[in-house]
Motif scaffolding. Sequence first.
Motif, PDB file in Angstrom:
ATOM      1  N   GLY A 128       0.866  -1.227  -0.018  1.00 46.90           N
ATOM      2  CA  GLY A 128      -0.048   0.055  -0.055  1.00 46.90           C
ATOM      3  C   GLY A 128       0.658   1.184   0.080  1.00 46.90           C
ATOM      4  O   GLY A 128       0.373   2.438   0.205  1.00 46.90           O
ATOM      5  N   VAL A 129       1.961   1.346  -0.019  1.00 45.52           N
ATOM      6  CA  VAL A 129       3.010   2.320  -0.106  1.00 45.52           C
ATOM      7  C   VAL A 129       4.022   2.075  -1.460  1.00 45.52           C
ATOM      8  O   VAL A 129       4.094   1.045  -1.834  1.00 45.52           O
ATOM      9  CB  VAL A 129       3.920   2.356   1.217  1.00 45.52           C
ATOM     10  CG1 VAL A 129       2.851   2.549   2.308  1.00 45.52           C
ATOM     11  CG2 VAL A 129       4.898   1.270   1.071  1.00 45.52           C
ATOM     12  N   ARG A 130       4.366   3.365  -1.905  1.00 44.10           N
ATOM     13  CA  ARG A 130       5.414   3.578  -3.303  1.00 44.10           C
ATOM     14  C   ARG A 130       6.684   3.020  -2.596  1.00 44.10           C
ATOM     15  O   ARG A 130       7.030   3.161  -1.247  1.00 44.10           O
ATOM     16  CB  ARG A 130       5.513   4.866  -3.562  1.00 44.10           C
ATOM     17  CG  ARG A 130       4.117   5.584  -3.946  1.00 44.10           C
ATOM     18  CD  ARG A 130       4.191   6.939  -4.512  1.00 44.10           C
ATOM     19  NE  ARG A 130       5.213   7.321  -5.254  1.00 44.10           N
ATOM     20  CZ  ARG A 130       5.950   8.158  -5.124  1.00 44.10           C
ATOM     21  NH1 ARG A 130       5.991   8.907  -3.932  1.00 44.10           N
ATOM     22  NH2 ARG A 130       7.282   8.669  -5.822  1.00 44.10           N
ATOM     23  N   ILE A 131       7.361   2.486  -3.486  1.00 38.78           N
ATOM     24  CA  ILE A 131       8.748   2.049  -3.524  1.00 38.78           C
ATOM     25  C   ILE A 131       9.682   2.892  -2.975  1.00 38.78           C
ATOM     26  O   ILE A 131      10.325   2.622  -1.824  1.00 38.78           O
ATOM     27  CB  ILE A 131       9.427   1.483  -4.731  1.00 38.78           C
ATOM     28  CG1 ILE A 131       8.461   0.144  -5.203  1.00 38.78           C
ATOM     29  CG2 ILE A 131      10.708   1.174  -4.615  1.00 38.78           C
ATOM     30  CD1 ILE A 131       8.891  -0.353  -6.566  1.00 38.78           C
ATOM     31  N   PRO A 132       9.793   4.155  -3.020  1.00 39.80           N
ATOM     32  CA  PRO A 132      10.703   5.224  -2.352  1.00 39.80           C
ATOM     33  C   PRO A 132      10.522   5.285  -0.954  1.00 39.80           C
ATOM     34  O   PRO A 132      11.279   5.476  -0.010  1.00 39.80           O
ATOM     35  CB  PRO A 132      10.335   6.381  -3.177  1.00 39.80           C
ATOM     36  CG  PRO A 132      10.008   6.232  -4.417  1.00 39.80           C
ATOM     37  CD  PRO A 132       9.045   4.992  -4.186  1.00 39.80           C
ATOM     38  N   VAL A 133       8.892   4.964  -0.297  1.00 39.80           N
ATOM     39  CA  VAL A 133       8.746   4.994   0.968  1.00 39.80           C
ATOM     40  C   VAL A 133       9.168   3.690   1.592  1.00 39.80           C
ATOM     41  O   VAL A 133       9.787   3.739   2.784  1.00 39.80           O
ATOM     42  CB  VAL A 133       7.302   4.970   1.174  1.00 39.80           C
ATOM     43  CG1 VAL A 133       6.742   4.762   2.626  1.00 39.80           C
ATOM     44  CG2 VAL A 133       6.359   6.203   0.761  1.00 39.80           C
ATOM     45  N   ILE A 134       9.062   2.271   0.838  1.00 36.91           N
ATOM     46  CA  ILE A 134       9.799   1.192   1.320  1.00 36.91           C
ATOM     47  C   ILE A 134      11.273   1.333   1.643  1.00 36.91           C
ATOM     48  O   ILE A 134      11.878   1.038   2.798  1.00 36.91           O
ATOM     49  CB  ILE A 134       9.436  -0.024   0.539  1.00 36.91           C
ATOM     50  CG1 ILE A 134       7.837  -0.099   0.603  1.00 36.91           C
ATOM     51  CG2 ILE A 134      10.150  -1.194   0.772  1.00 36.91           C
ATOM     52  CD1 ILE A 134       7.540  -1.147  -0.535  1.00 36.91           C
ATOM     53  N   PHE A 135      12.034   2.020   0.554  1.00 29.91           N
ATOM     54  CA  PHE A 135      13.268   2.306   0.755  1.00 29.91           C
ATOM     55  C   PHE A 135      13.597   3.267   2.060  1.00 29.91           C
ATOM     56  O   PHE A 135      14.712   2.951   2.510  1.00 29.91           O
ATOM     57  CB  PHE A 135      13.796   2.894  -0.412  1.00 29.91           C
ATOM     58  CG  PHE A 135      14.482   1.891  -1.594  1.00 29.91           C
ATOM     59  CD1 PHE A 135      15.812   2.044  -1.883  1.00 29.91           C
ATOM     60  CD2 PHE A 135      13.733   1.241  -2.323  1.00 29.91           C
ATOM     61  CE1 PHE A 135      16.339   0.906  -2.539  1.00 29.91           C
ATOM     62  CE2 PHE A 135      14.137   0.367  -3.139  1.00 29.91           C
ATOM     63  CZ  PHE A 135      15.487   0.193  -3.525  1.00 29.91           C
ATOM     64  N   GLU A 136      12.821   4.021   2.201  1.00 26.91           N
ATOM     65  CA  GLU A 136      12.971   5.121   3.309  1.00 26.91           C
ATOM     66  C   GLU A 136      12.809   4.516   4.611  1.00 26.91           C
ATOM     67  O   GLU A 136      13.638   4.750   5.714  1.00 26.91           O
ATOM     68  CB  GLU A 136      12.081   6.302   3.236  1.00 26.91           C
ATOM     69  CG  GLU A 136      12.365   7.529   4.108  1.00 26.91           C
ATOM     70  CD  GLU A 136      11.366   8.665   4.095  1.00 26.91           C
ATOM     71  OE1 GLU A 136      10.856   9.068   4.822  1.00 26.91           O
ATOM     72  OE2 GLU A 136      11.003   8.925   2.687  1.00 26.91           O
ATOM     73  N   LEU A 137      11.691   3.544   4.848  1.00 27.24           N
ATOM     74  CA  LEU A 137      11.672   2.884   6.209  1.00 27.24           C
ATOM     75  C   LEU A 137      12.374   1.858   6.373  1.00 27.24           C
ATOM     76  O   LEU A 137      12.708   1.526   7.472  1.00 27.24           O
ATOM     77  CB  LEU A 137      10.112   2.630   6.116  1.00 27.24           C
ATOM     78  CG  LEU A 137       9.124   3.699   5.830  1.00 27.24           C
ATOM     79  CD1 LEU A 137       7.656   3.273   5.911  1.00 27.24           C
ATOM     80  CD2 LEU A 137       9.209   4.841   7.189  1.00 27.24           C
ATOM     81  N   GLU A 138      12.537   0.919   5.313  1.00 26.36           N
ATOM     82  CA  GLU A 138      13.336  -0.447   5.316  1.00 26.36           C
ATOM     83  C   GLU A 138      14.718  -0.447   4.752  1.00 26.36           C
ATOM     84  O   GLU A 138      15.363  -1.439   4.832  1.00 26.36           O
ATOM     85  CB  GLU A 138      12.371  -1.565   4.790  1.00 26.36           C
ATOM     86  CG  GLU A 138      11.028  -1.663   5.509  1.00 26.36           C
ATOM     87  CD  GLU A 138      10.068  -2.696   4.889  1.00 26.36           C
ATOM     88  OE1 GLU A 138      10.494  -3.305   3.952  1.00 26.36           O
ATOM     89  OE2 GLU A 138       8.874  -2.730   5.352  1.00 26.36           O
ATOM     90  N   GLY A 139      15.050   0.485   4.146  1.00 25.03           N
ATOM     91  CA  GLY A 139      15.942   0.409   2.986  1.00 25.03           C
ATOM     92  C   GLY A 139      16.153  -0.521   2.101  1.00 25.03           C
ATOM     93  O   GLY A 139      15.047  -1.203   2.009  1.00 25.03           O
ATOM     94  N   GLU A 140      17.079  -0.598   1.200  1.00 20.62           N
ATOM     95  CA  GLU A 140      17.081  -1.245   0.013  1.00 20.62           C
ATOM     96  C   GLU A 140      17.131  -2.806   0.498  1.00 20.62           C
ATOM     97  O   GLU A 140      16.282  -3.673  -0.189  1.00 20.62           O
ATOM     98  CB  GLU A 140      18.333  -1.076  -0.740  1.00 20.62           C
ATOM     99  CG  GLU A 140      18.506  -1.858  -1.906  1.00 20.62           C
ATOM    100  CD  GLU A 140      19.444  -1.560  -2.829  1.00 20.62           C
ATOM    101  OE1 GLU A 140      19.579  -2.215  -4.013  1.00 20.62           O
ATOM    102  OE2 GLU A 140      20.468  -0.862  -2.698  1.00 20.62           O
ATOM    103  N   GLU A 141      17.666  -3.377   1.553  1.00 23.96           N
ATOM    104  CA  GLU A 141      17.751  -4.559   2.169  1.00 23.96           C
ATOM    105  C   GLU A 141      16.260  -4.968   2.413  1.00 23.96           C
ATOM    106  O   GLU A 141      15.850  -6.204   1.982  1.00 23.96           O
ATOM    107  CB  GLU A 141      18.509  -4.818   3.204  1.00 23.96           C
ATOM    108  CG  GLU A 141      18.670  -6.250   3.805  1.00 23.96           C
ATOM    109  CD  GLU A 141      19.700  -6.164   4.861  1.00 23.96           C
ATOM    110  OE1 GLU A 141      19.164  -7.143   5.861  1.00 23.96           O
ATOM    111  OE2 GLU A 141      20.779  -5.711   5.071  1.00 23.96           O
ATOM    112  N   GLY A 142      15.313  -4.301   3.070  1.00 28.85           N
ATOM    113  CA  GLY A 142      14.112  -4.408   3.255  1.00 28.85           C
ATOM    114  C   GLY A 142      13.366  -4.614   2.116  1.00 28.85           C
ATOM    115  O   GLY A 142      12.356  -5.601   1.831  1.00 28.85           O
TER     116      GLY A 142
END
Length: 169
Positions: free
Chosen positions: A36-50
């Motif tokens: 439910g979130v954009r990829i940049p948000v995932i990168f911001e919250l979980e980093g590239e590893e997440g």
Amino acid sequence: MVGLMGSGKTTIGRQLARRMGRAFYDSDHEIVNRTGVRIPVIFELEGEEGFRRREAQVISELANEGGVVVATGGGAILNPENRRCMQASGWVVYLDVPTQILLERTRHDTNRPLLQVADPAAKLNALRAERDPLYREIASLIVDGSRQNSQIAVTKILGEWEKRCALSM
């Protein structure tokens, strides 16, 4: 479908699936739909590893579905398990596009966290140097994805698919 960001995996994959009468999935879009979130948000919250963990799960599930066309994220190739899944589950098409064209295609796209750097051209060159050998390692077919008309690439892929299927009968 594998290749660097902006290579046309989604555009060509969607058209290919339509012409083959198969379902189409974009692994990045699947991640966005599930979280439910954009990829940049995932990168911001979980980093590239997440993000890569989520990507591996989606690729594994799609690989097990069978009979589908899948456009993977450009970095999915980095995970050895993703490479194994892709090779084991079907035919891998590498869309090879020169860096300058990739830069033109992605220059205004803010949904690509890895290119939000001072020198996107240098970043794309570094990504190409790292990933190109891996794309080539698993590719069943390498296609020049630099042409503006995606139908040319789709026709070439289908032609090769039909030839190889006829040879295996």
